[in-house]
Motif scaffolding. Structure first.
Motif, PDB file in Angstrom:
ATOM      1  N   VAL A  95       0.888  -1.197  -0.068  1.00 23.66           N
ATOM      2  CA  VAL A  95      -0.106  -0.117   0.016  1.00 23.66           C
ATOM      3  C   VAL A  95       1.059   1.196   0.029  1.00 23.66           C
ATOM      4  N   ILE A  96       0.820   2.023  -1.107  1.00 21.12           N
ATOM      5  CA  ILE A  96       1.745   3.008  -1.286  1.00 21.12           C
ATOM      6  C   ILE A  96       1.081   4.473  -1.026  1.00 21.12           C
ATOM      7  N   PHE A  97       1.399   5.314  -0.339  1.00 24.44           N
ATOM      8  CA  PHE A  97       0.712   6.653  -0.126  1.00 24.44           C
ATOM      9  C   PHE A  97       1.538   7.599  -0.781  1.00 24.44           C
ATOM     10  N   MET A  98       0.719   8.402  -1.322  1.00 23.37           N
ATOM     11  CA  MET A  98       1.287   9.541  -2.381  1.00 23.37           C
ATOM     12  C   MET A  98       0.644  10.789  -1.974  1.00 23.37           C
ATOM     13  N   PRO A  99       1.210  11.863  -2.186  1.00 23.27           N
ATOM     14  CA  PRO A  99       0.330  13.304  -2.241  1.00 23.27           C
ATOM     15  C   PRO A  99      -0.449  13.333  -3.544  1.00 23.27           C
ATOM     16  N   VAL A 100      -1.521  13.843  -3.111  1.00 18.99           N
ATOM     17  CA  VAL A 100      -2.565  14.199  -4.083  1.00 18.99           C
ATOM     18  C   VAL A 100      -1.918  14.997  -5.196  1.00 18.99           C
ATOM     19  N   THR A 101      -0.776  15.807  -5.026  1.00 20.81           N
ATOM     20  CA  THR A 101      -0.457  16.585  -6.314  1.00 20.81           C
ATOM     21  C   THR A 101       0.938  15.930  -6.916  1.00 20.81           C
ATOM     22  N   THR A 102       0.895  14.493  -6.737  1.00 21.44           N
ATOM     23  CA  THR A 102       1.772  13.812  -7.389  1.00 21.44           C
ATOM     24  C   THR A 102       1.697  13.585  -8.556  1.00 21.44           C
ATOM     25  N   PRO A 103       2.593  14.032  -9.628  1.00 23.58           N
ATOM     26  CA  PRO A 103       2.240  13.925 -11.327  1.00 23.58           C
ATOM     27  C   PRO A 103       1.914  12.616 -11.632  1.00 23.58           C
ATOM     28  N   GLU A 104       1.171  12.684 -12.559  1.00 21.26           N
ATOM     29  CA  GLU A 104       0.375  11.454 -12.805  1.00 21.26           C
ATOM     30  C   GLU A 104       1.021  10.343 -13.573  1.00 21.26           C
ATOM     31  N   GLN A 105       2.438  10.913 -14.298  1.00 19.77           N
ATOM     32  CA  GLN A 105       3.194  10.042 -14.845  1.00 19.77           C
ATOM     33  C   GLN A 105       4.222   9.041 -13.580  1.00 19.77           C
ATOM     34  N   LYS A 106       4.403   9.720 -12.584  1.00 19.66           N
ATOM     35  CA  LYS A 106       4.907   9.028 -11.548  1.00 19.66           C
ATOM     36  C   LYS A 106       3.503   7.819 -10.834  1.00 19.66           C
ATOM     37  N   ILE A 107       2.860   8.150 -10.840  1.00 18.42           N
ATOM     38  CA  ILE A 107       1.594   7.179 -10.365  1.00 18.42           C
ATOM     39  C   ILE A 107       1.403   6.142 -11.277  1.00 18.42           C
ATOM     40  N   LEU A 108       1.409   6.390 -12.556  1.00 16.74           N
ATOM     41  CA  LEU A 108       1.396   5.525 -13.509  1.00 16.74           C
ATOM     42  C   LEU A 108       2.538   4.400 -13.387  1.00 16.74           C
ATOM     43  N   LYS A 109       3.874   4.943 -13.210  1.00 16.68           N
ATOM     44  CA  LYS A 109       4.960   3.849 -13.464  1.00 16.68           C
ATOM     45  C   LYS A 109       4.970   3.171 -12.146  1.00 16.68           C
ATOM     46  N   THR A 110       4.511   3.625 -10.828  1.00 22.45           N
ATOM     47  CA  THR A 110       4.462   2.901  -9.697  1.00 22.45           C
ATOM     48  C   THR A 110       3.511   1.875 -10.110  1.00 22.45           C
ATOM     49  N   ARG A 111       2.250   2.067 -10.392  1.00 22.89           N
ATOM     50  CA  ARG A 111       1.301   1.213 -10.766  1.00 22.89           C
ATOM     51  C   ARG A 111       1.812   0.100 -11.896  1.00 22.89           C
ATOM     52  N   MET A 112       2.482   0.587 -12.871  1.00 18.42           N
ATOM     53  CA  MET A 112       3.378  -0.256 -13.632  1.00 18.42           C
ATOM     54  C   MET A 112       3.873  -1.608 -13.204  1.00 18.42           C
ATOM     55  N   PHE A 113       4.841  -0.898 -12.231  1.00 18.77           N
ATOM     56  CA  PHE A 113       5.912  -1.877 -11.731  1.00 18.77           C
ATOM     57  C   PHE A 113       5.244  -2.786 -10.530  1.00 18.77           C
ATOM     58  N   GLY A 114       4.203  -2.066  -9.817  1.00 16.64           N
ATOM     59  CA  GLY A 114       3.462  -2.991  -8.981  1.00 16.64           C
ATOM     60  C   GLY A 114       2.573  -3.935  -9.455  1.00 16.64           C
ATOM     61  N   GLY A 115       1.866  -3.457 -10.482  1.00 19.69           N
ATOM     62  CA  GLY A 115       0.416  -4.326 -10.969  1.00 19.69           C
ATOM     63  C   GLY A 115      -0.564  -4.532 -10.009  1.00 19.69           C
TER      64      GLY A 115
END
Length: 410
Positions: A95-115
């Motif tokens: 479970v990874i907590f990120m600020p709401v302001t995190t760029p979408e690119q970083k969110i997508l990459k994290t989701r890509m690596f973790g599936g």
């Protein structure tokens, strides 16, 4: 004590090999010739997640699996991606907590690596709120909280970088240049090599937490920090990492201006084809600060990461030009009369190009304020240009290095 740490770091590096290969240690001809030394780059930007952060995550997780299957972290960048990658590898839940302001690119990459192994929760506008939420959730659920740096197992995992350097080089280098944020990488490397080599620890000028801790004898909060070098902009170095770094020489800790780091990012991209994030360029740019000290020596610069968002490239190029004094901005007080603009244009030289011209407002009945950006091909062109502007009787304010004004008008 040190021998035990070396053994544990070496074991950690060996355990990583079935998961990902050692990152390359490559001699760089451009930098070696420029600084009259054998300069090697430890290319952590070529890891599976384009940073060294998966090393600490791997080591910390392997030590508690299978007794633990739920892992939590707070991160808006490389640590999140490293944790996500390892959660998928081990088949556990993250479970990874990120600020709401995190760029979408970083969110997508994290989701890509973790599936499907990872759940991303966006909490708070700033990292502190995300961190508090992550720690609260971890305590309530009995999960294992993965610190990005202030954890002995993480430090040990990051020390695998030093293990690989020694294995790939065949010996201990004469000098190592390390970027410093929370201190995990630098604490691990220093604990592994000890006093067998020289060091330069590099921080961004807007987040000098290691220097402050050495001056005070303990970690101190240096908020607010400049977050441009996001991979190394930490307000307070870790307690565990500082415990390992507290004996270093204060003179071996340097800080580099953020605009200066941009010049290295641009050069490495244009000349070497190497994509580096700001924190990844810190060690390379620091070579200029220790040029005399490293002549004739074998030097390793740790390129800590290459997670660069290319949407930032225009800003990086802009900051690099400003640092090199190839671009300046100023507010011109332009008389409201026919021919005034032409008179101003006549003060420009053959290599001075207007890149921005914005009429802001009338500051008086007979004058108006104009924001002007000028780019030239040599820094030495600007003094002569300003002399011509002065001789023509124009009034202006140079705002190139005024960070407050730059945020609003440039």
């Amino acid at each position: 004590m040190r021998e035990n740490f070396q053994a544990m770091a070496t074991l950690a590096a060996a355990k990583m090999r079935p998961v990902f290969p050692a990152t390359p240690l490559l001699r760089n001809e451009l930098l070696s010739e420029r600084f009259e030394a054998d300069v090697y780059l430890k290319r952590e930007d070529l890891s599976p997640v384009r940073s060294y952060k998966l090393r600490g995550a791997f080591n910390a997780m392997r030590k508690v699996i299978p007794d633990q299957s739920l892992f939590v972290c707070a991160s808006a960048g490389n640590h999140a991606q490293g944790v996500a990658f390892m959660c998928k590898h081990f088949g556990v839940t993250g479970v990874i907590f990120m600020p709401v302001t995190t760029p979408e690119q970083k969110i997508l990459k994290t989701r890509m690596f973790g599936g499907e192994s990872v759940e991303i929760r966006l909490v708070g506008d700033y990292f502190d709120a995300s961190l508090a939420a992550a720690q609260k959730f971890s305590a309530e659920e009995g999960a294992h909280f993965l610190s990005p740096f202030d954890d002995e197992d993480v430090i040990e995992g990051q020390a695998s970088v030093a293990v690989e350097i020694e294995q790939e080089l065949g010996r201990v280098p004469d000098h190592i240049i390390l970027p410093v944020g929370g201190g995990g990488l630098s604490a691990g490397t220093y604990s592994y090599f000890g006093n067998e080599c020289g060091y330069t620890f590099v921080e961004p000028a807007g987040a000098k937490s290691l220097a402050a801790a050495i001056a005070e004898g303990a970690p101190v909060d240096v908020s607010p920090v400049n977050t441009f070098v996001d991979g190394a902009s930490v307000a307070k170095i870790g307690a565990r990492t500082f415990e390992r770094l507290k004996t270093i020489n204060a003179d071996d800790v340097i800080a580099l201006e953020e605009d200066r780091i941009c010049a290295t990012i641009v050069e490495m991209l244009n000349v070497e084809g190497i994509v580096l994030e700001p924190a990844g360029a810190l060690a390379i740019e620091a070579l200029g600060e220790v040029a005399e000290r490293i002549k004739g020596k074998t030097v390793v610069c740790i390129a800590s990461g290459g997670n660069f968002d290319f949407e930032r490239l225009p800003e990086v190029k802009e900051r690099a030009q400003r640092y090199a004094e190839l671009k300046k901005y100023f507010i011109l007080r332009l008389p409201q009369r026919p021919g005034a603009l032409r008179d101003f244009l006549d003060t420009l030289g053959p290599h001075d190009n207007i890149t921005r011209f914005e009429y802001m407002k009338k500051s008086a009945r007979n004058f108006g304020s104009v924001l002007i950006g000028i780019e030239t091909d040599q820094a030495g062109n600007f003094p002569a240009m300003f002399e011509r502007i002065d001789a023509a009787g124009f009034t202006y304010t140079d705002i190139t290095n005024d960070e407050t004004l730059a945020q609003f008008v440039i």
